[in-house]
Structure formats: structure tokens, C-alpha cells
Scaffold this motif. Structure first.
Motif, PDB file in Angstrom:
ATOM      1  N   ASN A 345       3.602  -6.870  -6.411  1.00  0.00           N
ATOM      2  CA  ASN A 345       2.160  -6.820  -6.164  1.00  0.00           C
ATOM      3  C   ASN A 345       1.664  -5.382  -6.268  1.00  0.00           C
ATOM      4  O   ASN A 345       2.433  -4.425  -6.138  1.00  0.00           O
ATOM      5  CB  ASN A 345       1.848  -7.380  -4.771  1.00  0.00           C
ATOM      6  CG  ASN A 345       2.279  -8.826  -4.627  1.00  0.00           C
ATOM      7  OD1 ASN A 345       1.853  -9.693  -5.377  1.00  0.00           O
ATOM      8  ND2 ASN A 345       3.151  -9.096  -3.654  1.00  0.00           N
ATOM      9  N   PHE A 350      -4.736  -6.838  -6.496  1.00  0.00           N
ATOM     10  CA  PHE A 350      -5.437  -7.391  -5.338  1.00  0.00           C
ATOM     11  C   PHE A 350      -6.947  -7.238  -5.487  1.00  0.00           C
ATOM     12  O   PHE A 350      -7.714  -8.157  -5.177  1.00  0.00           O
ATOM     13  CB  PHE A 350      -4.966  -6.698  -4.066  1.00  0.00           C
ATOM     14  CG  PHE A 350      -3.604  -7.138  -3.607  1.00  0.00           C
ATOM     15  CD1 PHE A 350      -3.053  -8.335  -4.040  1.00  0.00           C
ATOM     16  CD2 PHE A 350      -2.863  -6.356  -2.744  1.00  0.00           C
ATOM     17  CE1 PHE A 350      -1.800  -8.747  -3.619  1.00  0.00           C
ATOM     18  CE2 PHE A 350      -1.609  -6.759  -2.312  1.00  0.00           C
ATOM     19  CZ  PHE A 350      -1.072  -7.950  -2.753  1.00  0.00           C
ATOM     20  N   VAL A 425      -4.531  -7.590   3.878  1.00  0.00           N
ATOM     21  CA  VAL A 425      -3.493  -8.424   3.275  1.00  0.00           C
ATOM     22  C   VAL A 425      -2.356  -8.581   4.278  1.00  0.00           C
ATOM     23  O   VAL A 425      -1.852  -7.586   4.811  1.00  0.00           O
ATOM     24  CB  VAL A 425      -2.963  -7.801   1.968  1.00  0.00           C
ATOM     25  CG1 VAL A 425      -1.810  -8.629   1.411  1.00  0.00           C
ATOM     26  CG2 VAL A 425      -4.072  -7.698   0.946  1.00  0.00           C
TER      27      VAL A 425
END
Length: 576
Positions: A345, A350, A425
Motif C-alpha cells: 500500500n 490511498f 487508516v
């Protein structure tokens, strides 16, 4: 009665011997050798006997003639014409185009593309896109405008045994943290909040493909990403692919090198700088087996991940097995798979999914332990296709977006994202069961329809819910070429309910969740209509969110209502 010569001879010898016996007395007869007839003793009959004839007839020649008489005729055959197939003129292709459009909420759309032929094998391309709106959503107290701009430059070359391309680009995106709850923030404080937020990105990369070589292809990409709150991120990926034929089969090997490094000096409740750095090295190999109607991919992947900030490392092994079988030609194709991967990630990814993030969110790779699925696809008729799939997926460190609570500190000292108007997150171990179905309708050459839907069931380990993940998604796409000049299209997508953090209690000085919030499902209808004057010029009209519902995609973030835009597209070639 027929008597043969041998009988006559025997009788003759019998009577003769009897006579001599009477005259000479008794004698002894010794047979020296029995009689053995041979073929030469027989006479052969000729199959074609010779004919002797004193009369020879001589063949007389036959003489004849045709008496031709002309006949008058009025018949005149018409000349035949070959039947021709009506050929449709291929559309004219242009190397450049420009699109401009304007609409409600002071929205603007601009696109420019140009392809320049450098040589017969090399091309240089330019692509610029811009999309923006000045906002004006009902009930929103803060600025809600946005824009998204990207410029891409690319150079490509196509030779007989080598194809390569390079690209370079820059991005700039502007958003506002406008999701402030009016009942928690006074008007005086709202007037002092500047919710604007900018994202910047620069990237460069390339790809190369070989023909008849040990290396099949390779790609490399570098991206720098940052914002105006001192966040920055560097990412470098390198992925070469090898393809080796073994025993009539293909053996694929993918090497993955993924390096990520980033930092941020701002985060709610934490004044220290947040740093993260990961190095992931992977090797994925598979053997492709082709047997008539069966396609089998047998493989596995192994990853080594090193977290330099926490001095932690790990080795991950994943299956990568897929299979498909044509049980009834194109009408029924069964397929199944068992796959997994280590997915890195990044802050950039994001923000592409949720632009209203808090700077300094936690970054970690997701361990997709396995994804098992089974399905069937094919055709119901010659014009109707289908695809169905049942999937089970187990993921560790799966990222989930959650609303952040308001910072209880002095309002004037808070950053603009600390009023409960941003998202953080969190990571959890999540298992997902999903059922997917799709139908494709090729009604005719002018009309195409596609309908798909997917239902989800989640199971979390530490979190109460799979935050902001929908329980249902559906989509309908339609393209219709009305006439040679007119064309239209429509898109309807439905998103089910999502769960998110709700109201918070600050009585104890520590934000405690009082009640979770369920975001309602929504339906978004979009349509477009266009008219083509000629090969160069066309005009269009587009409608977005035609139902006019200011639904919330994210908690406290209503979207723009009914939007209408009109514009034109012009294609051209330089110097023509």
C-alpha cells in the motif's frame, strides 16, 4: 457311358497277359517305376485360337455431311453484373484531438492529445487532462471546490524484435476537507478554517518487450508524491519477466522489486514525524499447460519483505494456481483459481481512493493470504454472454478507512483536518465472501448492454465492522449508436450500505465512540448524448447524478447534486 483311354489300356494288358500266360507259362512281372504323368503330357487349349479364313472383309469409310440452315432469332441475352458487397468506409483516424466542456457548479472539462510521428517506427505523444468544479453543495459550510490536472509525455518505438516506450508525467489535485459537522463547530470557528488541501505527483518510467528472447518484458517506474502538509513519498518498482519453453510448455517467471519510502510530520494527536520504509522482493513462477480445451497455470510466489524503520522482516509464500476448461465451446467455460500476493500500500493509492485523508496515515503492506474462486462464463446465445463467480478471500493487514474524531484541543490551534472532517487508516484481518454475476447483451451492432452485481459478506478480527466497505455493488452500462450521426450512452451504479465511526464523547478528554453511523445506499444515474457533424467535429451533452440525490459517499461528505455539462470534440492533423 464314357470310357477313358486308361481303362482300355488296362483291359488290353490284362487280356494280353492272360494269353501269354497260357502260352509261356507262369512269369514274374516287376514294376520298376510307377507311371507319373507330367504337365507336358497334356495339350494346352489356346484361349485365343487362330482363325483361318479365306474371306477378308475390308472396312469401308463412312462419309457424311451436315446441311446447315440459318434460323432467325430475336433473343438477345443481357449482360450479367456481379453482385457487390456494400463496403463501409473506414473511419478517418487523426493524430490529435481536443475536448472542451462546461457545466453546472462552474465545472470544466479539458482534454488534449497529440501523437507526433518522429520516424516510421518512433512516436512522441502528449496528453493533458483537466477536470474541476467550483462547488456549491447544499448544506456545506466550507469551500468544496476541487480540480484534478495531469500532463503525460511519452515516447515509443516499435521495431521488428523490440518494442519499448518511456513516459513522464506530473499531477496536481486540489480538494477541501469540507465534511465538518455544523452541530460540533460554531460559525465563528468555521469562518477561520481553511480546508484546502493539495496533492502533487511526479513520475517517470518505461517498458520494454523482446521478441524471441530469454527476457520477455520488463518495466520500471518511479513516483514522487507529496502534499502541502510536508508529506512526501518515494516509490520505485522494477518487474522483469522471463519466458522459457520447456518440453512444449511455457515457463513464466516474474521478478518483483518494490521499494517504498515516505514521511509526514503531521498527524492528529502526534507531533512526531512519521516515517516508513519497505523493501519487497518477490519471485513468482508458473508453468502454463495447454491441453485441447484445458488451460492450467501451476505456480507459486515467494516474497521477502523488510521494514527498515522497525527492523522487521518476513518471508511470505503464496499459491498461484488457475485453471479453465471449455466444457461446451464458447457456451460454457468453467474456471477456478487459488492465488495470493503481498500487496504494498502507499499514501498515493490511498488518496486516489479517498482524497479526504489525514496526513500521516499509517502505511503497511497487505498480506493477501489466499483468494479462492470458482466460476463459469460463456454465452447463453450468440448475442448474450454471462459470467458468474463465487469467491472467498483472506487478508491480513487489510486497510480500512475510518472517520477521525475532533481534536479536543483549542480550536484555533487545530489543523484544518482535525474537526472530525478527515479519515484515518486502520488495519485488520478480514475475510470476505462474495458472489458476482454479469450479463452482456450485444443486441445488434448499434446497441450494447452490460449488467453486473456483486454481494459481499465480511468477517473482521479486531474491528467491529469492515469500515466503509459496501455490502452490495451493481452497475449497468449501455452504449447506443442511434444513427450514423447520433450516439448515446448511460451508466447506473448502485452502492449498498456502509458502516463508519459515528458520534464521539469527549467528556473524559479522550474521544470515545458513542454510536456507529450507517451510510445509506445510493443510486447514481449518468447519461450522455452526442452528435457527430463529420469525422472531425462532434458535440456532446452529459448528465451526472441525474436523480439529484446529495448522497454521502463518505461520512459527512455529500456529493454534488444534478450536474449537466455540454462541450465539443475536434480532431485534426497538423499541417493538413
Amino acid at each position: 457311358m464314357k470310357i477313358n483311354s486308361l481303362s482300355v489300356v488296362i483291359m488290353f494288358l490284362f487280356f494280353t497277359g492272360f494269353t501269354y500266360a497260357q502260352d509261356l507259362g507262369s512269369e514274374t512281372v516287376e514294376v520298376v517305376k510307377p507311371y507319373t504323368p507330367t504337365v507336358s503330357d497334356a495339350s494346352k487349349i489356346r484361349e485365343t485360337p487362330k482363325i483361318s479364313d479365306s474371306v477378308n472383309l475390308e472396312k469401308r469409310p463412312v462419309q457424311y455431311s451436315i446441311f446447315s440452315v440459318p434460323v432467325a432469332s430475336t433473343f438477345a441475352p443481357a449482360k450479367g453484373r456481379a453482385t457487390t458487397v456494400e463496403r463501409q468506409r473506414p473511419p478517418k483516424l487523426y493524430d490529435n484531438y481536443i475536448t472542451l466542456g462546461f457545466g453546472t457548479y462552474t465545472s470544466a472539462l479539458a482534454e488534449f492529445y497529440s501523437n507526433i510521428e518522429v520516424t516510421r517506427t518512433d512516436n512522441f505523444g502528449i496528453f493533458l487532462t483537466h477536470n474541476s468544479a467550483q462547488g456549491g453543495i447544499d448544506g456545506v459550510e466550507l469551500e468544496d471546490n476541487y480540480y484534478d490536472t495531469e500532463l503525460n509525455l511519452n515516447y515509443s518505438s516499435r521495431n521488428r524484435n523490440l518494442i519499448w516506450n518511456t513516459d513522464f508525467g506530473v499531477e496536481h489535485r486540489l480538494f477541501n476537507w469540507y465534511g465538518v459537522r455544523g452541530d460540533e463547530v460554531s460559525n465563528n470557528i468555521i469562518d477561520d478554517i481553511d480546508p484546502q488541501h493539495n496533492y502533487y505527483s511526479i513520475y517517470a518510467g518505461g517498458e520494454i518487450n523482446w521478441e524471441k528472447a530469454f527476457f520477455d518484458r520488463a518495466e520500471v517506474k518511479y513516483r514522487y508524491f507529496g502534499d502541502d502538509f510536508e508529506s512526501n513519498e518515494h516509490r520505485l518498482t522494477f518487474k522483469p519477466t522471463l519466458e522459457i519453453p520447456i518440453g512444449g510448455e511455457l515457463f513464466h517467471t516474474n521478478v518483483i522489486l518494490d521499494y517504498l519510502n515516505g514521511s509526514s510530520s503531521l498527524a492528529i494527536g502526534d507531533s512526531e514525524e512519521i516515517n516508513y520504509s519497505y523493501m519487497n522482493i518477490g519471485l513468482a513462477s508458473s508453468l502454463v499447460v495447454l491441453r485441447d480445451d484445458l488451460t492450467l497455470n501451476l505456480g507459486a510466489a515467494i516474497y521477502y519483505s523488510y521494514d527498515s524503520e522497525n527492523s522487521d522482516s518476513g518471508i511470505y509464500v503464496y499459491p498461484q494456481v488457475t485453471a479453465s476448461y471449455r466444457a461446451a465451446g464458447d457456451y460454457f467455460i468453467a474456471y477456478a483459481g487459488l492465488e495470493g500476493e503481498l500487496r504494498q500500500n502507499s499514501y498515493y493509492e490511498f488518496t486516489k481512493e479517498n482524497p479526504f485523508l489525514t496526513p500521516g496515515v499509517g502505511i503497511a503492506p497487505t498480506d493477501q493470504q489466499y483468494k479462492a474462486y470458482v466460476g463459469a462464463k460463456g454465452k447463453l446465445t450468440s448475442s448474450i454472454g454471462y459470467n458468474t463467480r463465487l469467491k472467498y478471500m483472506a487478508e491480513d493487514f487489510k486497510p480500512l478507512f475510518v472517520s477521525t474524531p475532533s481534536d479536543p484541543s483549542e480550536a484555533l490551534s487545530r489543523p484544518p483536518y482535525a474537526f472530525g472532517n478527515s479519515f484515518a487508516v486502520v488495519y485488520d484481518k478480514v475475510s470476505t465472501i462474495s458472489a458476482f454475476g454479469e450479463l452482456n447483451f450485444d443486441v445488434n451492432r448499434k446497441l450494447n448492454l452490460r449488467i453486473n452485481a456483486e454481494y459481499f459478506v465480511y468477517d473482521t478480527d479486531e474491528q467491529d465492522e469492515a469500515w466503509n466497505l459496501p455490502d452490495f455493488k451493481a452497475n449497468l452500462l449501455a452504449d447506443y449508436q442511434i444513427t450514423e450521426k447520433w450516439f448515446a450512452g448511460a451508466n447506473i451504479f448502485i452502492v449498498g450500505e456502509r458502516e463508519d465511526y459515528g458520534t464521539f464523547d469527549f467528556t473524559s478528554g479522550i474521544p470515545v465512540v458513542e454510536e456507529n453511523v450507517t451510510l445509506d445506499s445510493y443510486v447514481d444515474l449518468n447519461a450522455n448524448l452526442g452528435y457527430r457533424f463529420n469525422d472531425r467535429l462532434s458535440i456532446f451533452a452529459r448528465g451526472h447524478n441525474l436523480l439529484g440525490d446529495n448522497y454521502e459517499k463518505w461520512a459527512d461528505y455529500p456529493v454534488l447534486g444534478l450536474q449537466v455539462m455540454a462541450g465539443a470534440t475536434y480532431k485534426f492533423d497538423f499541417g493538413r
